[in-house]
Design a protein around this motif. Structure first.
Motif, short mmCIF file in Angstrom:
data_model
loop_
_atom_site.label_atom_id
_atom_site.label_comp_id
_atom_site.label_asym_id
_atom_site.label_seq_id
_atom_site.Cartn_x
_atom_site.Cartn_y
_atom_site.Cartn_z
N PRO A 1 13.93 -1.12 3.67
CA PRO A 1 13.51 -2.48 3.32
C PRO A 1 12.51 -2.97 4.36
CG PRO A 1 15.90 -2.29 3.26
CD PRO A 1 15.39 -1.02 3.87
N SER A 2 11.53 -3.73 3.92
CA SER A 2 10.46 -4.11 4.84
C SER A 2 10.94 -5.07 5.92
CB SER A 2 9.29 -4.72 4.06
OG SER A 2 9.75 -5.69 3.16
N PRO B 1 7.03 1.29 0.68
CA PRO B 1 5.71 0.66 0.82
C PRO B 1 5.70 -0.27 2.02
CG PRO B 1 7.01 -0.61 -0.71
CD PRO B 1 7.92 0.46 -0.16
N GLY B 2 4.53 -0.89 2.27
CA GLY B 2 4.43 -1.82 3.40
C GLY B 2 4.74 -3.24 3.01
N ARG B 3 4.87 -3.48 1.68
CA ARG B 3 4.88 -4.87 1.17
C ARG B 3 3.61 -5.55 1.67
NH1 ARG B 3 8.26 -3.81 -2.90
NH2 ARG B 3 10.15 -2.84 -2.12
N THR B 4 3.67 -6.79 2.06
CA THR B 4 2.43 -7.43 2.50
C THR B 4 2.37 -7.48 4.02
OG1 THR B 4 2.22 -8.69 0.46
CG2 THR B 4 1.05 -9.55 2.39
N GLY B 5 1.49 -6.66 4.60
CA GLY B 5 1.27 -6.72 6.05
C GLY B 5 2.13 -5.78 6.87
N GLY C 1 -0.32 4.18 7.97
CA GLY C 1 -0.68 3.95 6.57
C GLY C 1 0.40 3.18 5.85
N GLU C 2 0.06 2.68 4.69
CA GLU C 2 1.08 2.06 3.84
C GLU C 2 0.69 2.27 2.39
OE1 GLU C 2 1.23 -2.15 4.76
OE2 GLU C 2 -0.58 -2.59 3.62
N THR C 3 1.71 2.35 1.55
CA THR C 3 1.44 2.44 0.11
C THR C 3 1.64 1.06 -0.50
OG1 THR C 3 3.73 2.97 -0.46
CG2 THR C 3 2.27 4.82 0.06
N GLU C 4 1.08 0.89 -1.68
CA GLU C 4 1.17 -0.42 -2.34
C GLU C 4 2.53 -0.66 -2.97
OE1 GLU C 4 -0.90 -0.72 -6.09
OE2 GLU C 4 -0.98 1.46 -6.29
N THR C 5 3.22 0.42 -3.29
CA THR C 5 4.51 0.29 -3.98
C THR C 5 5.26 1.60 -3.82
OG1 THR C 5 5.56 -0.18 -6.11
CG2 THR C 5 3.52 1.05 -6.19
N LEU C 6 6.48 1.65 -4.33
CA LEU C 6 7.27 2.88 -4.31
C LEU C 6 6.77 3.83 -5.39
CD1 LEU C 6 10.85 1.43 -3.84
CD2 LEU C 6 9.88 3.24 -2.41
N LEU C 7 6.79 5.11 -5.09
CA LEU C 7 6.37 6.10 -6.08
C LEU C 7 7.43 6.30 -7.15
CD1 LEU C 7 4.55 8.36 -7.16
CD2 LEU C 7 5.47 9.87 -5.39
N PHE C 8 8.67 6.43 -6.71
CA PHE C 8 9.75 6.75 -7.66
C PHE C 8 10.59 5.52 -7.99
CE2 PHE C 8 9.31 10.72 -5.05
CZ PHE C 8 8.69 11.48 -6.03
N THR D 1 -3.81 -2.72 -0.07
CA THR D 1 -2.40 -2.42 -0.35
C THR D 1 -1.54 -3.68 -0.20
OG1 THR D 1 -2.36 -1.56 1.92
CG2 THR D 1 -2.28 0.06 0.14
N SER D 2 -1.84 -4.49 0.80
CA SER D 2 -1.03 -5.69 1.04
C SER D 2 -1.16 -6.72 -0.07
CB SER D 2 -1.43 -6.33 2.37
OG SER D 2 -0.92 -5.58 3.45
N PHE D 3 -2.35 -6.84 -0.62
CA PHE D 3 -2.55 -7.79 -1.71
C PHE D 3 -2.13 -7.22 -3.06
CE2 PHE D 3 -5.86 -9.90 1.12
CZ PHE D 3 -5.08 -11.01 1.36
#
Lengths: 339, 339
Positions: free
Chosen positions: A77-78, A101-105, A124-131, A183-185
């Protein structure tokens, strides 16, 4: 390649299984003994798709978990990011970190801590979860959906193509996003989760076990999501970042081409197995409000953008949870240096 | 006695039947032809409890409806009060008016209009509806609950005992409240309806037809109602008016003595037949927000009382309904002259 997976929850277990399936080395870490111990007692075996995979190392010792790996995937969890960054920085060598993911920031928050320690690791961060996945038991994971693609950006931003290339040699779902502002937005969870949660609060609080998206959406809730999403796009634009709306995102990720947003959610078969939380102690609020909507809200404020819908959702959650998320949530600033 | 009943909806039909049952004269008015015509076509007969009652006059002509009556009962949504007051004042003789109920500030709003026309009729209001009832057909009414008592106050306040005495000779449920500030602040519907509505928006919007109170309540929603109700009590106190909380009210009206507010709502058998609205076009919002929470909000502002929960509910409804209820809702001021 050798990976450290931080977080042995749904996402961490799914990722570990997928990496083992493809023959890579996995160190799996979780700070909670009650999460780690059942896996160790099971001889490091986790089951996915009726196949057993032996995780190379399972531990609640972070230092040991990080040793010798090339990639650190943070799948927690972020709200754990901040504390975690201060621990990881102590033991890190030259690994690349990916918040998934990174969520925002999230990556920016990590970077700030790493700077204090003069560490220059790629973050790095992803915009969302892959699975889309769920633990059926402490050592058993079901994956019931995989996104068509997941954006990934890095600090420094020039490193994203190499990271994506590395990861795509294993799981070919990642695409390069220009920078961590994108990614954050691109935080779609923040648009969907709290809204669908709050307008179904009674059922969640009463553990009614309904389908979170398909039964939880309604035409007027979809309109509310559109207003919230419009505010997110306004903020992104103020920072010169181009991201797509929830409406387009549902086409992009799930191939939904319905005319109405309502239908894109209501009839998205990828959502059909996602059961609503059965308690208000849910990440749909406790993560998405303080780590997504709150940083977005403060980013809006810095640009004098009115975000009344965002404010409403944050304040409503603050009232129900008896905590001021505007105080406890993530604040990031001076983000333009990462664009 | 001779009554004019204004409004041939659920409440108006129930009241008419009860008055006829006790042998009184009833003129029944509604401004909508589609409501009135089926009754006229049925030879003015309405059915209650399998017994037919002939209403003396059924009309959409207000002037005719008012002729010769002693009491005018206004049983319409409160958002109709303002326009109605301007019509009623034209044709009124010496009748006593009772708004059933006034919500917050109904009698005061009526009085303001009557003053402009130099009319000194007694204007009363009740704190809530006496009957829980539903039209099964345009000429058939079911009453499935009767409150143990309903408070009534008047302008001028000295007249309430006589009005209550008159009414109690027919329906012995009314009690004298000191003044219309007491009835206005005793607005329990405003505490329950919008909250239970909004936290179940998805089900209502999807016409899920669940039990509005018993299934709609949850422990965290009950806590939210307590916060909202606390603000109502703060406002009342600032105007030196003593009213009881929702918690006590449920004991007072329904005999619930459970420890928790949640249980008092969840297990109140008088609520067991109340089905949720099956559309968002519901009085639980369209009446309770602009005619109850909004006037309470402005009364709070005048006394510099913070009512963040009230504001949240109003703003949330405004957002969902795409209208600014703070602008369209009822504002009353200088209310202390009626205390």
């Amino acid at each position: 390649m050798k990976f450290t997976i931080i977080g042995a929850g749904n996402g961490g277990l799914a990722f570990s299984a997928k990496l083992k399936e493809r023959g890579h080395t996995v160190n799996l870490y979780d700070k909670f003994k009650e999460v780690i111990d059942p896996i160790i007692l099971n001889n490091n075996i986790i089951t996915y798709n009726n196949i057993d995979y032996i995780i190379d190392l399972v531990t609640d010792n972070l230092q040991v978990a990080l040793e010798g790996s090339e990639y650190i995937f943070i799948i927690t969890p972020s709200f754990a990011h901040k504390d975690l960054s201060k621990e990881v920085v102590k033991y890190i060598d030259s690994q690349t970190i990916v918040l998934h993911p990174g969520r925002t920031g999230g990556a920016i928050q990590f970077k700030r801590v790493f700077e204090l320690y003069d560490k220059n690791n790629i973050i790095g961060e992803t915009e969302t979860l892959l699975f889309a996945c769920r633990k059926e038991a402490p050592t058993e994971i079901t994956i019931y959906g995989t996104k068509k693609s997941v954006g990934l950006a890095t600090i420094p931003k020039e490193k994203a193509p190499q990271v994506v290339k590395d990861l795509n040699s294993i799981l070919p779902y990642f695409v390069v996003y220009n920078n961590v502002l994108v990614t954050s937005f691109s935080n779609i969870g923040a648009m969907l989760h709290p809204t669908l949660f709050l307008f179904n609060l009674s059922r969640i609080d009463n553990a009614d076990s309904y389908n979170f998206y398909q039964e939880g959406i309604s035409p007027s809730i979809a309109k509310f999501i559109e207003k919230l999403d419009y505010e997110r796009l306004l903020i992104s634009k103020a920072y010169d970042i181009d991201v797509i709306g929830v409406y387009e995102w549902l086409e992009d990720k799930y191939g939904r081409d319905d005319t109405e947003l309502y239908d894109r959610i209501r009839y998205n078969t990828e959502y059909q197995d996602i059961v609503a939380p059965e308690s208000i102690n849910s990440r749909y609020i406790l993560e998405d409000i303080p780590m997504s909507l709150v940083p977005l809200y403060y980013l809006a404020r810095r640009k004098n953008i009115n975000v009344p819908t965002m404010e409403l959702v944050i304040n409503l959650a603050s009232s129900i949870y008896n905590q001021n998320f505007l105080e406890t949530g993530r604040r990031i600033c001076n983000i333009q240096q990462y664009s």
